[in-house]
Design a protein around this motif. Sequence first.
Motif, PDB file in Angstrom:
ATOM      1  N   UNK A  81     -20.321  35.915  12.495  1.00  0.00           N
ATOM      2  CA  UNK A  81     -20.047  37.574  13.078  1.00  0.00           C
ATOM      3  C   UNK A  81     -19.209  38.362  12.281  1.00  0.00           C
ATOM      4  N   UNK A  82     -18.637  37.792  11.386  1.00  0.00           N
ATOM      5  CA  UNK A  82     -17.783  38.839  10.495  1.00  0.00           C
ATOM      6  C   UNK A  82     -18.059  39.369   9.266  1.00  0.00           C
ATOM      7  N   UNK A  83     -19.385  39.905   9.340  1.00  0.00           N
ATOM      8  CA  UNK A  83     -20.239  40.512   8.348  1.00  0.00           C
ATOM      9  C   UNK A  83     -19.642  41.812   7.644  1.00  0.00           C
ATOM     10  N   UNK A  84     -18.713  42.436   8.604  1.00  0.00           N
ATOM     11  CA  UNK A  84     -17.945  43.527   8.211  1.00  0.00           C
ATOM     12  C   UNK A  84     -16.697  43.418   7.405  1.00  0.00           C
ATOM     13  N   UNK A  85     -16.307  41.972   7.330  1.00  0.00           N
ATOM     14  CA  UNK A  85     -15.241  41.730   6.721  1.00  0.00           C
ATOM     15  C   UNK A  85     -15.564  41.933   5.032  1.00  0.00           C
ATOM     16  N   UNK A  86     -14.637  42.206   4.267  1.00  0.00           N
ATOM     17  CA  UNK A  86     -14.727  42.539   2.818  1.00  0.00           C
ATOM     18  C   UNK A  86     -15.020  41.133   2.091  1.00  0.00           C
ATOM     19  N   UNK A  87     -14.621  40.097   2.335  1.00  0.00           N
ATOM     20  CA  UNK A  87     -14.797  38.988   1.726  1.00  0.00           C
ATOM     21  C   UNK A  87     -15.802  38.117   2.368  1.00  0.00           C
ATOM     22  N   UNK A  88     -16.612  38.706   3.255  1.00  0.00           N
ATOM     23  CA  UNK A  88     -17.833  37.961   3.784  1.00  0.00           C
ATOM     24  C   UNK A  88     -19.147  37.710   2.699  1.00  0.00           C
ATOM     25  N   UNK A  89     -19.596  36.576   2.651  1.00  0.00           N
ATOM     26  CA  UNK A  89     -19.381  35.503   3.725  1.00  0.00           C
ATOM     27  C   UNK A  89     -18.453  34.341   3.374  1.00  0.00           C
ATOM     28  N   UNK A  90     -17.825  34.224   1.902  1.00  0.00           N
ATOM     29  CA  UNK A  90     -17.091  33.234   1.602  1.00  0.00           C
ATOM     30  C   UNK A  90     -15.855  33.785   0.879  1.00  0.00           C
ATOM     31  N   UNK A  91     -14.584  33.204   0.939  1.00  0.00           N
ATOM     32  CA  UNK A  91     -13.662  33.628  -0.058  1.00  0.00           C
ATOM     33  C   UNK A  91     -13.241  32.380  -1.022  1.00  0.00           C
ATOM     34  N   UNK A  92     -13.525  32.594  -2.298  1.00  0.00           N
ATOM     35  CA  UNK A  92     -12.970  31.664  -3.189  1.00  0.00           C
ATOM     36  C   UNK A  92     -11.530  31.865  -3.670  1.00  0.00           C
ATOM     37  N   UNK A  93     -10.605  31.111  -3.398  1.00  0.00           N
ATOM     38  CA  UNK A  93      -9.211  31.339  -3.813  1.00  0.00           C
ATOM     39  C   UNK A  93      -8.994  30.662  -5.243  1.00  0.00           C
ATOM     40  N   UNK A  94      -8.519  31.677  -5.997  1.00  0.00           N
ATOM     41  CA  UNK A  94      -8.177  31.456  -7.609  1.00  0.00           C
ATOM     42  C   UNK A  94      -9.195  31.198  -8.457  1.00  0.00           C
TER      43      UNK A  94
END
Length: 271
Positions: A81-94
């Motif tokens: 439900x967080x489709x408005x998030x800038x990192x949606x759908x996944x955040x890869x760290x580093x």
Amino acid sequence: MPVSVASLVVITDVDGTLIDHNTHEWDAARAWLTRLEAHQVPVVLCSSKTAAELTGLQKVLGLDGQPFIAENGAVISLDASWSDHPDYPRLLTGARHEEIRTLLEQLRDAHGYKFTTVSDVDEQTLSEWSGLTPKMAALAKLQEASETLIWRDSDPQLAAFTAALSENGLMLIEGGRFWHVLDQQGGKDQAIAWLMKQYRQRRGNDLVTLGLGDAPGDAPLLDATDYAVVVKGYSRNAVTLKQDTPERVYRTAEYGPAGWSEGLTHFLGEQ
């Protein structure tokens, strides 16, 4: 003192905790999963498994669309439900998988380290190593921000290898069967802190986290949550936590999903 489900987020390891280490069954956890769903309590899977593996497992467990933490914190999948998030759908760290794989090959060529990565072998070989079906082994190979390996060298070489990784901004994590290499920006504890920041921005600051894990490698997860359940496991080494008080930490008598349910009952009662 019981924890209220109204403000709860559950963050759990998978193998040996929510799912039996040997049989891969989870029936003993079914009742509590149903109860948590009824109270709209998020259940965040936090594992060394890949996003592809956890997405499939979420469907089996009835956790579709919920956030999860994959590859020991290197990958964070956001709530559907967080489709408005800038990192949606996944955040890869580093660092990404290919960068890590390239560096590992360079270190192996330069120093003669003896190890075999998951990328070095096919699905059938990984299946034989891990006990996974070939289909599941194929999903395990879909790493996005880490690399998994079997170490076949001496302890002094391991120390040198770990130091070389650190110099390149990477870290080495020991798992149940394998070693995992990922960016120093990853890690289960850092991933949990980031994810909970997103939750609190959306739902308020009164959220409480309950973590569950069974092995020494789960210590970062359990240290990062308000309350912790150490599910009885098969590791010869104890799970050592920074704040190991009876008020915060419960150690179960049962293994696997039975212990998982035991821990939830301890902190949540019959809510």
